[in-house]
Write a protein that holds these residues in place. Structure first.
Motif, PDB file in Angstrom:
ATOM      1  N   LYS A  81      27.768  -4.712  -3.638  1.00 56.31           N
ATOM      2  CA  LYS A  81      27.251  -4.037  -2.448  1.00 56.31           C
ATOM      3  C   LYS A  81      26.686  -2.672  -2.811  1.00 56.31           C
ATOM      4  CE  LYS A  81      28.632  -3.005   2.320  1.00 56.31           C
ATOM      5  NZ  LYS A  81      29.763  -3.075   3.297  1.00 56.31           N
ATOM      6  N   VAL A  82      27.423  -1.931  -3.644  1.00 51.37           N
ATOM      7  CA  VAL A  82      26.965  -0.612  -4.074  1.00 51.37           C
ATOM      8  C   VAL A  82      25.687  -0.731  -4.893  1.00 51.37           C
ATOM      9  CG1 VAL A  82      27.514   1.358  -5.574  1.00 51.37           C
ATOM     10  CG2 VAL A  82      29.225   0.488  -3.966  1.00 51.37           C
ATOM     11  N   PHE A  83      25.636  -1.703  -5.782  1.00 48.89           N
ATOM     12  CA  PHE A  83      24.438  -1.886  -6.601  1.00 48.89           C
ATOM     13  C   PHE A  83      23.242  -2.296  -5.737  1.00 48.89           C
ATOM     14  CE2 PHE A  83      27.339  -2.919 -10.423  1.00 48.89           C
ATOM     15  CZ  PHE A  83      27.343  -1.590 -10.804  1.00 48.89           C
ATOM     16  N   GLY A  84      23.511  -2.909  -4.589  1.00 52.19           N
ATOM     17  CA  GLY A  84      22.428  -3.227  -3.660  1.00 52.19           C
ATOM     18  C   GLY A  84      21.793  -1.967  -3.090  1.00 52.19           C
ATOM     19  N   TYR A  85      22.627  -0.955  -2.827  1.00 45.94           N
ATOM     20  CA  TYR A  85      22.120   0.329  -2.344  1.00 45.94           C
ATOM     21  C   TYR A  85      21.490   1.141  -3.480  1.00 45.94           C
ATOM     22  CZ  TYR A  85      24.557  -0.097   2.161  1.00 45.94           C
ATOM     23  OH  TYR A  85      24.983  -0.493   3.413  1.00 45.94           O
ATOM     24  N   PHE A  86      22.065   1.013  -4.680  1.00 45.84           N
ATOM     25  CA  PHE A  86      21.649   1.845  -5.814  1.00 45.84           C
ATOM     26  C   PHE A  86      21.323   0.957  -7.028  1.00 45.84           C
ATOM     27  CE2 PHE A  86      24.884   4.213  -3.383  1.00 45.84           C
ATOM     28  CZ  PHE A  86      24.161   5.340  -3.017  1.00 45.84           C
ATOM     29  N   PRO A  87      20.167   0.296  -7.016  1.00 48.51           N
ATOM     30  CA  PRO A  87      19.804  -0.573  -8.143  1.00 48.51           C
ATOM     31  C   PRO A  87      19.808   0.156  -9.488  1.00 48.51           C
ATOM     32  CG  PRO A  87      18.311  -0.914  -6.298  1.00 48.51           C
ATOM     33  CD  PRO A  87      19.145   0.279  -5.958  1.00 48.51           C
ATOM     34  N   GLU A 125      14.834   9.930  -1.464  1.00 50.62           N
ATOM     35  CA  GLU A 125      15.533   8.697  -1.819  1.00 50.62           C
ATOM     36  C   GLU A 125      16.978   8.727  -1.319  1.00 50.62           C
ATOM     37  OE1 GLU A 125      16.455   5.956  -5.789  1.00 50.62           O
ATOM     38  OE2 GLU A 125      15.113   7.678  -5.915  1.00 50.62           O
ATOM     39  N   ILE A 126      17.655   9.859  -1.523  1.00 52.10           N
ATOM     40  CA  ILE A 126      19.044   9.986  -1.075  1.00 52.10           C
ATOM     41  C   ILE A 126      19.125   9.865   0.447  1.00 52.10           C
ATOM     42  CG2 ILE A 126      20.985  11.595  -0.842  1.00 52.10           C
ATOM     43  CD1 ILE A 126      20.817  10.298  -3.603  1.00 52.10           C
ATOM     44  N   PHE A 127      18.200  10.507   1.152  1.00 57.40           N
ATOM     45  CA  PHE A 127      18.244  10.452   2.615  1.00 57.40           C
ATOM     46  C   PHE A 127      17.874   9.070   3.143  1.00 57.40           C
ATOM     47  CE2 PHE A 127      18.865  14.950   2.602  1.00 57.40           C
ATOM     48  CZ  PHE A 127      19.437  15.236   3.830  1.00 57.40           C
ATOM     49  N   SER A 128      17.046   8.338   2.429  1.00 54.69           N
ATOM     50  CA  SER A 128      16.751   6.969   2.856  1.00 54.69           C
ATOM     51  C   SER A 128      17.988   6.095   2.720  1.00 54.69           C
ATOM     52  CB  SER A 128      15.588   6.392   2.032  1.00 54.69           C
ATOM     53  OG  SER A 128      15.971   6.144   0.687  1.00 54.69           O
ATOM     54  N   ILE A 129      18.804   6.374   1.706  1.00 61.94           N
ATOM     55  CA  ILE A 129      20.056   5.629   1.538  1.00 61.94           C
ATOM     56  C   ILE A 129      21.051   6.013   2.633  1.00 61.94           C
ATOM     57  CG2 ILE A 129      22.056   5.284   0.019  1.00 61.94           C
ATOM     58  CD1 ILE A 129      20.019   5.709  -2.345  1.00 61.94           C
ATOM     59  N   ILE A 130      21.088   7.293   3.004  1.00 63.03           N
ATOM     60  CA  ILE A 130      21.960   7.711   4.105  1.00 63.03           C
ATOM     61  C   ILE A 130      21.564   6.989   5.389  1.00 63.03           C
ATOM     62  CG2 ILE A 130      22.633   9.665   5.565  1.00 63.03           C
ATOM     63  CD1 ILE A 130      22.341  11.454   3.073  1.00 63.03           C
ATOM     64  N   ARG A 131      20.259   6.878   5.629  1.00 64.56           N
ATOM     65  CA  ARG A 131      19.794   6.133   6.804  1.00 64.56           C
ATOM     66  C   ARG A 131      20.231   4.670   6.734  1.00 64.56           C
ATOM     67  NH1 ARG A 131      14.885   9.067   5.825  1.00 64.56           N
ATOM     68  NH2 ARG A 131      14.493  10.642   7.438  1.00 64.56           N
ATOM     69  N   ALA A 132      20.129   4.068   5.550  1.00 68.38           N
ATOM     70  CA  ALA A 132      20.522   2.672   5.388  1.00 68.38           C
ATOM     71  C   ALA A 132      22.011   2.479   5.654  1.00 68.38           C
ATOM     72  CB  ALA A 132      20.164   2.190   3.980  1.00 68.38           C
ATOM     73  N   LEU A 133      22.834   3.411   5.195  1.00 62.92           N
ATOM     74  CA  LEU A 133      24.274   3.338   5.461  1.00 62.92           C
ATOM     75  C   LEU A 133      24.543   3.425   6.958  1.00 62.92           C
ATOM     76  CD1 LEU A 133      25.624   5.693   2.621  1.00 62.92           C
ATOM     77  CD2 LEU A 133      25.610   3.194   2.644  1.00 62.92           C
ATOM     78  N   HIS A 134      23.829   4.315   7.617  1.00 62.99           N
ATOM     79  CA  HIS A 134      23.961   4.459   9.061  1.00 62.99           C
ATOM     80  C   HIS A 134      23.591   3.176   9.779  1.00 62.99           C
ATOM     81  CE1 HIS A 134      22.249   6.117  13.011  1.00 62.99           C
ATOM     82  NE2 HIS A 134      23.544   6.241  13.109  1.00 62.99           N
ATOM     83  N   GLU A 135      22.522   2.543   9.325  1.00 71.16           N
ATOM     84  CA  GLU A 135      22.083   1.287   9.935  1.00 71.16           C
ATOM     85  C   GLU A 135      23.110   0.171   9.748  1.00 71.16           C
ATOM     86  OE1 GLU A 135      18.294   0.633   8.159  1.00 71.16           O
ATOM     87  OE2 GLU A 135      17.305   2.231   9.315  1.00 71.16           O
TER      88      GLU A 135
END
Length: 234
Positions: A116-122, A172-182
């Motif tokens: 799951k983590v690698f999905g967020y952070f390839p 990039e970091i903020f796009s991941i924060i948005r994805a976590l929120h989603e």
């Protein structure tokens, strides 16, 4: 979800927090902005039990966090991404991530959490065998965020995730924060980049010398003249 009331914290004779109150609803992003030394990091450290409160209450899903130790708080579903990343520099990326899963009762699920983590952070998957101390600042920030995710939290406290990063990596970091929120994760965000923080948050608080001086919907604060002059360079 998280309810902080009249929180006071002192370092010796210095009063760092002077009775602050804030509220974070399930599924929200709430930003806490303010100048250096305002008490933002102290707020997060007190919530997660790293700094003792002198008075006030911290309730998380009905649990009194003031009565819990830090290592126990993570088992309640709260993770903390600290300022400065604090990765284990001599351990590999994967070992760092696995350290974040220490609280999982079912260790057989660690592999699934890694995927799951690698999905967020390839990028971390590509560097999973690399020693964390040799990574760039942005990659170390990804490790710190991924390590927090390994505990399968419902809520993440993030302290200055964009600090020291290039504009491209900040996006990039903020796009991941948005994805976590989603994905339904609740986020309390302390961030020096006030414009970015307010642009993704639902609600926000302005902290000045240990006191909450403004609060409201983030988009309203983003366009507030006082906030713009003080924190947005406008």
């Amino acid at each position: 979800m998280l309810d902080v009331k009249d929180l006071k914290v002192s370092y010796g004779a210095v009063e760092a927090l002077k009775g602050i109150s804030l509220h974070v609803e399930d599924g929200e992003i709430v930003s806490l902005i303010g100048a250096n030394g305002a008490g933002k990091t102290t707020t997060l450290h007190t919530i997660t039990g790293l700094v003792p409160a002198r008075s006030g209450s911290i309730m998380f899903n009905g649990i009194d966090l003031r009565k819990a130790k830090s290592e126990k708080i993570v088992t309640f579903g709260m993770a903390h991404v600290p300022e400065g990343r604090h990765v284990f520099t001599r351990m590999t990326v994967q070992e760092n991530l696995e350290m974040g899963a220490f609280s999982l009762k079912d260790q057989s699920g660690v592999g699934a959490m890694l995927d799951k983590v690698f999905g967020y952070f390839p990028r971390l998957k590509e560097r999973r065998r690399q020693v964390a101390g040799t990574l760039s600042g942005g990659e170390q920030q990804m490790v710190a965020m991924g390590r927090a995710l390994m505990s399968n939290p419902t809520t993440i406290l993030m302290d200055e995730p964009s600090m020291g990063l290039s504009p491209l990596l900040v996006k990039e970091i903020f796009s991941i924060i948005r994805a976590l929120h989603e994905q339904g994760i609740t986020i309390l965000l302390v961030e020096q980049n006030a414009k970015m923080a307010l642009s993704i948050a639902d609600h926000a608080y302005v902290l000045e010398t240990g006191r909450i001086t403004m609060r409201g919907e983030a988009h309203e604060l983003l366009h507030n003249e006082q906030v713009r002059k003080a924190y947005l360079g406008a």
